[in-house]
Write a protein that holds these residues in place. Structure first.
Motif, PDB file in Angstrom:
ATOM      1  N   ILE A 163       0.823  -1.208   0.000  1.00 17.73           N
ATOM      2  CA  ILE A 163       0.000   0.000   0.000  1.00 17.73           C
ATOM      3  C   ILE A 163       0.860   1.263   0.000  1.00 17.73           C
ATOM      4  CG2 ILE A 163      -0.199   0.217   2.514  1.00 17.73           C
ATOM      5  CD1 ILE A 163      -3.170   0.982   2.011  1.00 17.73           C
ATOM      6  N   THR A 164       2.140   1.126   0.379  1.00 15.27           N
ATOM      7  CA  THR A 164       3.034   2.279   0.480  1.00 15.27           C
ATOM      8  C   THR A 164       3.123   3.097  -0.805  1.00 15.27           C
ATOM      9  OG1 THR A 164       4.345   1.183   2.188  1.00 15.27           O
ATOM     10  CG2 THR A 164       5.377   3.030   1.037  1.00 15.27           C
ATOM     11  N   PRO A 165       3.319   2.456  -1.988  1.00 11.15           N
ATOM     12  CA  PRO A 165       3.395   3.274  -3.207  1.00 11.15           C
ATOM     13  C   PRO A 165       2.123   4.057  -3.486  1.00 11.15           C
ATOM     14  CG  PRO A 165       3.263   0.932  -3.741  1.00 11.15           C
ATOM     15  CD  PRO A 165       3.532   1.026  -2.281  1.00 11.15           C
ATOM     16  N   LEU A 166       0.970   3.541  -3.055  1.00 10.03           N
ATOM     17  CA  LEU A 166      -0.287   4.255  -3.253  1.00 10.03           C
ATOM     18  C   LEU A 166      -0.397   5.440  -2.295  1.00 10.03           C
ATOM     19  CD1 LEU A 166      -2.709   1.208  -3.626  1.00 10.03           C
ATOM     20  CD2 LEU A 166      -1.551   2.502  -5.419  1.00 10.03           C
ATOM     21  N   LYS A 173      -8.045   7.057  -0.402  1.00  6.40           N
ATOM     22  CA  LYS A 173      -8.951   5.939  -0.196  1.00  6.40           C
ATOM     23  C   LYS A 173      -8.362   4.687  -0.829  1.00  6.40           C
ATOM     24  CE  LYS A 173     -12.586   7.938   1.761  1.00  6.40           C
ATOM     25  NZ  LYS A 173     -13.286   7.441   2.952  1.00  6.40           N
ATOM     26  N   HIS A 174      -8.352   3.583  -0.074  1.00  5.20           N
ATOM     27  CA  HIS A 174      -7.728   2.362  -0.546  1.00  5.20           C
ATOM     28  C   HIS A 174      -8.645   1.170  -0.314  1.00  5.20           C
ATOM     29  CE1 HIS A 174      -3.873   4.588  -0.600  1.00  5.20           C
ATOM     30  NE2 HIS A 174      -4.354   5.135   0.506  1.00  5.20           N
ATOM     31  N   LEU A 224      -5.147  -1.602   9.702  1.00 10.15           N
ATOM     32  CA  LEU A 224      -6.293  -1.581  10.613  1.00 10.15           C
ATOM     33  C   LEU A 224      -6.503  -0.190  11.186  1.00 10.15           C
ATOM     34  CD1 LEU A 224      -5.784  -5.001  12.440  1.00 10.15           C
ATOM     35  CD2 LEU A 224      -7.459  -4.430  10.666  1.00 10.15           C
ATOM     36  N   ALA A 225      -5.411   0.531  11.437  1.00  4.47           N
ATOM     37  CA  ALA A 225      -5.521   1.911  11.917  1.00  4.47           C
ATOM     38  C   ALA A 225      -6.122   2.797  10.824  1.00  4.47           C
ATOM     39  CB  ALA A 225      -4.153   2.431  12.329  1.00  4.47           C
ATOM     40  N   MET A 226      -5.709   2.570   9.579  1.00  8.62           N
ATOM     41  CA  MET A 226      -6.262   3.325   8.449  1.00  8.62           C
ATOM     42  C   MET A 226      -7.733   2.985   8.242  1.00  8.62           C
ATOM     43  SD  MET A 226      -3.078   3.041   5.745  1.00  8.62           S
ATOM     44  CE  MET A 226      -3.837   4.090   4.484  1.00  8.62           C
ATOM     45  N   PHE A 233     -10.593   0.162   2.988  1.00 10.82           N
ATOM     46  CA  PHE A 233     -11.710  -0.791   2.993  1.00 10.82           C
ATOM     47  C   PHE A 233     -11.108  -2.160   2.710  1.00 10.82           C
ATOM     48  CE2 PHE A 233     -15.260  -3.214   1.438  1.00 10.82           C
ATOM     49  CZ  PHE A 233     -16.365  -2.719   2.118  1.00 10.82           C
ATOM     50  N   ILE A 234     -11.237  -3.071   3.662  1.00  6.85           N
ATOM     51  CA  ILE A 234     -10.597  -4.380   3.554  1.00  6.85           C
ATOM     52  C   ILE A 234     -11.603  -5.467   3.186  1.00  6.85           C
ATOM     53  CG2 ILE A 234      -9.328  -6.178   4.798  1.00  6.85           C
ATOM     54  CD1 ILE A 234      -8.107  -3.991   6.535  1.00  6.85           C
ATOM     55  N   ILE A 235     -11.237  -6.259   2.196  1.00  8.84           N
ATOM     56  CA  ILE A 235     -11.994  -7.458   1.844  1.00  8.84           C
ATOM     57  C   ILE A 235     -11.064  -8.641   2.056  1.00  8.84           C
ATOM     58  CG2 ILE A 235     -13.192  -8.711   0.011  1.00  8.84           C
ATOM     59  CD1 ILE A 235     -13.864  -6.059  -1.278  1.00  8.84           C
ATOM     60  N   GLN A 236     -11.460  -9.561   2.915  1.00  7.24           N
ATOM     61  CA  GLN A 236     -10.627 -10.709   3.233  1.00  7.24           C
ATOM     62  C   GLN A 236     -11.494 -11.864   3.714  1.00  7.24           C
ATOM     63  OE1 GLN A 236      -9.459  -8.648   7.443  1.00  7.24           O
ATOM     64  NE2 GLN A 236      -8.064 -10.236   6.756  1.00  7.24           N
TER      65      GLN A 236
END
Length: 289
Positions: A163-166, A173-174, A224-226, A233-236
């Motif tokens: 995610i760092t490069p983004l 928003k990620h 998780l902090a983000m 937004f996490i999908i897992q």
């Protein structure tokens, strides 16, 4: 953002197929490891390619072999997977990939320095194929790839969830697709003695492999902090996966694919709300909503 995970990426394929069906696109897609292979199909909008590749790898004895690992130090037959399957049997539509509005970012690892190297420009299909293969080349289990004077291996080693490069691009928003279940904590490797012997002339890589669990767990804490700040937004998977990185069971891979598809479907409304909450939307979401 797509996490790797070998054959566990059947879950990611299910999510991405749902995205393609509902025209969910993103201006940037960052990937590492197996995520780079399946992410390229998503960019080119080749909905069937990923599942075809997955089934072909799973059912063919040439693709994954412990015997070959012992004889040739290669668990995955990289030539068979990337030359035969990915380039010939199920080729990427490179023109569609190149004309896509989404920017594709692939993470790799410099085997000599242990640093992550990201690529986002692919003038020729061979460049793209080479970098994808490099990002999928697990240390010990596959040889490194020479590209533009560097020796490259699996991007997930130096940046497991890229995610760092983004973030560095200023994206606020990620959407992150993970192949590990909620609450997963990566444990220290028991192979440090082996890495020291196998990579005895590469101290930076040895340290990176030794501390890989710390990097992964620290990245998850940041995500998780983000998420709490409504930036991610996490999908897992909700539960631990029954499929492994080298899974070959057709039924398990199919179940994992449907699990990903259903999870994306279940979170569709919440994802739409998340993406629309940005001040200046830069996403296409189902008929340009």
């Amino acid at each position: 953002m797509l996490e790797g995970g070998g054959m566990r990426c059947a879950f990611t394929i299910g999510v991405l197929d749902y995205f393609l069906e509902h025209r969910i696109e993103f201006p940037y897609v960052a990937t590492a490891s197996a995520g780079a292979l399946i992410g390229s199909s998503y960019i080119a909008k080749q909905r069937e390619r990923n599942i075809q590749l997955l089934h072909a790898i799973g059912k063919n004895q040439q693709a994954i072999s412990i015997k070959r690992l012992l004889q040739k130090k290669e668990l995955f037959s990289m030539d068979f997977i990337f030359e035969k399957l990915a380039n010939q049997t199920f080729p990427l539509e490179f023109q569609a990939f190149s004309e896509a509005e989404s920017k594709f970012i692939i993470g790799t690892t410099d085997i000599n320095t242990g640093t992550p190297i990201f690529y986002d420009t692919f003038q020729k299909q061979k460049d793209l194929s080479t970098i994808i293969r490099a990002s999928c080349s697990l240390p010990v289990l596959a040889p490194s790839i020479d590209y533009n004077g560097k020796q490259l291996i699996d991007g997930g080693v130096s940046d497991p969830i890229p995610i760092t490069p983004l973030v560095n691009l200023g994206i606020k928003k990620h959407v992150v697709i993970l192949t590990r279940n909620k609450g997963y904590i990566k444990k220290p490797t028991k192979l440090n003695w082996f890495f020291k012997r196998f990579f005895k002339n590469k101290p930076e890589l040895i340290k990176l492999l030794h501390d890989r669990h710390l990097l992964y767990n620290d990245t998850m804490k940041k995500l998780l902090a983000m998420e709490k700040r409504n930036e991610v937004f996490i999908i897992q998977p909700e539960k631990p996966l029954e499929a492994s990185r080298i899974e070959k069971s057709h039924s398990k891979l199919e179940a994992l694919y449907h699990q990903g598809y259903q999870e994306a479907e279940r979170k569709h409304t919440a994802l739409q709300k998340f993406l629309q909450s940005t001040e200046k939307p830069s996403y296409n979401f189902s008929h340009n909503i």
